[in-house]
Each structure stands twice: as C-alpha cells, then as structure tokens.
Design a protein around this motif. Structure first.
Motif, short mmCIF file in Angstrom:
data_model
loop_
_atom_site.label_atom_id
_atom_site.label_comp_id
_atom_site.label_asym_id
_atom_site.label_seq_id
_atom_site.Cartn_x
_atom_site.Cartn_y
_atom_site.Cartn_z
N LYS A 272 1.04 -1.08 0.12
CA LYS A 272 -0.10 0.02 0.06
C LYS A 272 0.97 1.28 -0.06
O LYS A 272 1.89 1.33 1.00
N GLU A 273 0.86 2.09 -0.82
CA GLU A 273 1.69 2.98 -1.17
C GLU A 273 0.97 4.52 -0.85
O GLU A 273 1.64 5.44 -0.66
N GLU B 298 -7.16 12.34 -10.86
CA GLU B 298 -6.49 10.90 -11.14
C GLU B 298 -7.43 10.42 -12.27
O GLU B 298 -6.76 9.78 -13.23
N ALA C 180 2.02 0.06 -14.95
CA ALA C 180 1.59 0.32 -13.43
C ALA C 180 0.96 1.47 -13.38
O ALA C 180 -0.13 1.77 -12.72
N GLN C 181 1.35 2.58 -14.23
CA GLN C 181 0.61 3.97 -13.96
C GLN C 181 -0.73 3.96 -14.56
O GLN C 181 -1.73 4.27 -14.35
N SER D 36 -2.63 0.73 -14.91
CA SER D 36 -3.49 0.32 -14.11
C SER D 36 -3.75 0.82 -12.84
O SER D 36 -5.07 0.70 -12.47
N LYS D 37 -3.06 1.70 -12.32
CA LYS D 37 -3.41 2.39 -11.09
C LYS D 37 -4.45 3.43 -11.66
O LYS D 37 -5.52 3.65 -10.72
N LYS E 135 -4.81 -6.02 -4.90
CA LYS E 135 -5.64 -4.90 -5.52
C LYS E 135 -5.65 -5.23 -7.08
O LYS E 135 -6.52 -4.93 -7.66
#
Length: 448
Positions: A91-92, A134, A179-180, A182-183, A236
């Motif tokens: 978890k970031e 976002e 990754a970007q 997916s987020k 997640k």
C-alpha cells in the motif's frame, strides 16, 4: 418505535456477548482482526479510533459527517501509513472518500497547525488529490502505454510485441507505464460518474487492454528470464482484474526455466512448451535468456568457464536481433550452448585434471598468468591451491579471518617457492596477489 433495534440486531448482539463476554472485549477482538487479519474489511465507527489506532493496512477512510481542525487531521492520519504484507502486497497511499464536503475544513486545518510549519507549500500541495484529477489522467496514460508499440504494424501480432520488448530499458519503461495505467484505471472504475458517463465500448477496451498487457508482461518476464515479482499480482490488481475483467487469478505453473533440468528443458523445446511458447523464436529466447541468467548466477563458481559461454550466448542473441540467424538456427545454437554448459564441456582439458571440476575451475583463473608451454605448472598449481584451502578448511571458515590468512599465506609461499622459485615462472608480486584473491573468491563460491 423506529429507534428500537430490529430483532436480528438484538439476536446478533446477544450472540456476540455470549462469544466475547463484554462489549469491551468484542471491540478489542474486532479491531485486532481488522489490523492483522483479512476480515472484517470495513469498520463503521462514530467518534471512535481517531487516536491511538494504528492500522497501516487501512487504505480508505469514508467521511460522512463534518470534522474540523485537530479532529479532522487525526482522522485522515488513519490512512497515511505505507504498508507491505507478508505476501509482498503493498500500500503506497491512502484514500479519503469525502461524503461530507470537508475539503475546505481540511485546507484550513493543514494551514493553521504549527506542526506543519517545517514543510514547504509545495510539499503539502500533494497531500490531498481529488479523484477526478486522477481519473483525468487515464486517457493519457492509456495513450502512453500504446505509444511504446507504435512500430508494431499488426496490432494483434503478440510475437512482435514480445520481440520489441527484448530491449531491457524498453521493457522497464513498459512495466512503469503499465503500472501507471493500472493505477489510473483502478481509480476510475471506482468512481460512479466515470463508469456511468463512459461509453460501454470504451470501458470494455480499457479493461481488455489491461488484461492483454498484464498477460504480455507475464510472458516477457518468462521469455527474458526475469524473476517474476508476484507483487505485480497483489490483491488490489487481482481484484481489479477479477471484478471488472473476469480474468483468472495469476498462478505459477512451474518454476522459471531451469536449464539444468532436462525434463523442463525438453518441454520448452516442444511445440507449445510448458509456458505456451508458440513460435520457434519465443522458445529460443526463453532458452537463451534462461541460460544467460544461469551463467550470471554461477559465474563466480567458475569464471573462466562461464565467461566463455556468456560471450557465446550473447553473440547468438545479438546475431538473431540483427537477423544474421534464422529462428531455427537461433534455437539450435542456443540449445547447443546450453548443452555444453550443462554437460560441463571444457575445451582442451589437461589430462591431469580430467574429472576434477574444482581443479578445472582453479586452472581457469590461473591459465592467463602462464605461457602455453607452462600448462603442466598451471595444472600443478590448480591442484595445489585447492589442496591448501581444503587443508585449512573448517566449520565457519569464512567467519575466521585467522584461518583465511593462514591459507592465503600458504598459497603465497607455494607461488613464490614452487612456481617462481623451483619452476622459474616469472610472477610478480601483483600477479601473485591477484591469484590469491581470485582463488579465495572461487573457493567461497564453490564447495568450500
């Protein structure tokens, strides 16, 4: 009356009191399970857990009533801890879901408390990010991901995608952009307004392409012998895929290709292979990069032997990329190199060292210091140095500096007295020091 609890609530509470004995113990057990277990996933509280409640795994805070100043800061601090569990899931950052419109209150709270005086304005600027911001990044991140593959003419040619990602730097950029994306998609799909206002066809495209690129990532990690990091498929990500895309859970079918395992190696060379390698080039790449990885891992066990094959395997990879080898020639060549490594096929093995792998390894690091006509001396030195280290070997040898020093002194004496003195080989002090250092390093990484 409406304010009275329903019968099922009464029955539930009576059951909990029977199980836990008291409300205090019930609260304690539920909180501990939330902190350290998988369930419950949500706690609903009123005027509770604002202080003294430290649960790093807590990711989302839903605010349904106005909080102000110190109380508000305490509340949002519940999700400001980074966290990584035993399985590597991380978890970031945390989310604040604001149903009560407290953003203005938060801005005032952040600006009025002296505890924040040490921070610059730009440091605090990213403390709170609107979900809409976002979500707005999603189209660009989607475009950035696809831009990596502009040179692939056929959008459905999976082999072309994998070949393009043979470049290490490009592959790392692909992972970062994926990754970007997916987020951003995960956040977007959690926002009702985005889901309702986005055409169904576009939503399906976003979801299908996420699944496609996740599968591509898994394939190239295997093809180019990377260690698979299963944090890529942490809960997640799995939940995002399973909930919105109906993808199967990522599982590890086998360990990554082990070139020393004849059974798995043979399976890779079959038509489909254990990893579904559909083309000759894909099979060849899988073998080549698995071999390259094995060489890197074992290099210090026999530097001379593995360095030679390291150059050969890299030359084969480069020749294939430059189209100097056909797919079949590439597969045949890397398979032959792999066979020679597995079977420990040395070139021109001195008769005195036949069948002695340890002595051959020492001979490999000694040979550059001797003329071709001094092969006998190099063989004798290889056997002698191995015997010297064995003579001084004991339990915890590598923790005993005195024992190591004694072995090094004896090697030094041998090189000076026998090699230089008796046999007349011209070895300088620097060369002898290098031989001693390399010999000790070799011993550490082999059987000693």
């Amino acid at each position: 009356m409406d304010d009275e609890p329903a019968d099922e609530i009464v029955r539930f509470w009576q059951k909990m009191m029977k199980r836990y004995g008291s409300e205090e113990e019930y609260n304690k057990q539920i909180i501990n399970r939330f902190k350290y277990g998988d369930e419950p996933e949500i706690l609903i509280v009123v005027d509770k857990l604002l202080t003294g409640f430290d649960a790093p795994r807590n990711t989302v805070l839903y605010l349904t009533r106005i909080l102000r100043e110190h109380t508000l800061l305490q509340a949002i601090a519940r999700v400001n801890r980074i966290y990584e569990n035993e399985d590597g899931a991380s978890k970031e950052f945390g989310y604040i879901v604001d149903y009560a419109s407290v953003l203005g209150e938060l801005d005032r709270a952040l600006s009025m408390y002296s505890v924040l005086d040490g921070f610059e304005d730009e440091d605090l600027a990213g403390t709170l990010i609107a979900v809409q911001e976002e979500v707005a990044k999603l189209p660009q991140r989607y475009s950035n991901l696809w831009d990596l593959f502009n040179e692939v003419k056929n959008q459905y040619d999976e082999e072309a995608y994998e070949k393009l990602l043979a470049d290490d730097a490009l592959r790392e950029e692909f992972y970062e952009r994926l990754a970007q994306y997916s987020k951003a998609l995960g956040i977007a799909l959690s926002v009702e307004k985005f889901v309702m206002n986005t055409p169904e066809e576009k939503l399906r495209q976003y979801k299908d392409d996420l699944k496609r690129f996740q599968n591509l990532k898994a394939s190239v990690k295997i093809r180019y012998a990377e260690a698979i990091d299963y944090r890529d498929y942490e809960p997640k990500i799995r939940k995002l895929l399973d909930t919105h895309i109906s993808a199967s859970e990522v599982i590890q079918i086998n360990e990554p290709v082990n070139i020393f395992d004849e059974e798995t190696f043979s399976q890779v060379k079959e038509e489909h292979g254990i990893y579904g390698a559909k083309t000759t080039a894909a099979k060849a790449d899988t073998i080549a990069h698995a071999t390259k990885k094995a060489i890197t891992e074992k290099m210090e066990e026999d530097p001379a032997f593995y360095e030679k094959f390291s150059k050969l395997i890299q030359q084969a990879i480069d020749d294939f990329k430059a189209k100097r080898l056909s797919d079949l020639e590439y597969l045949q060549q890397v398979s032959e190199i792999r066979d020679k490594i597995v079977n420990r096929e040395h070139d021109n093995v001195p008769q005195a060292l036949q069948g002695n792998d340890d002595a051959m390894a020492f001979y490999g690091i000694l040979k550059p210091y001797f003329e071709a006509s001094d092969e006998g001396t190099a063989c004798a030195a290889a056997l002698a140095i191995g015997n010297i280290i064995r003579h001084h070997w004991k339990v915890h040898f590598w923790d005993d500096l005195d024992a190591q020093k004694q072995a090094m002194n004896d090697i030094d004496d041998y090189l000076y007295d026998e090699v230089k003195g008796e046999r007349g080989i011209d070895l300088g002090t620097k060369q002898m020091d290098e031989i001693i250092e390399k010999s000790m390093q070799l011993a550490r990484h082999r059987i000693f």
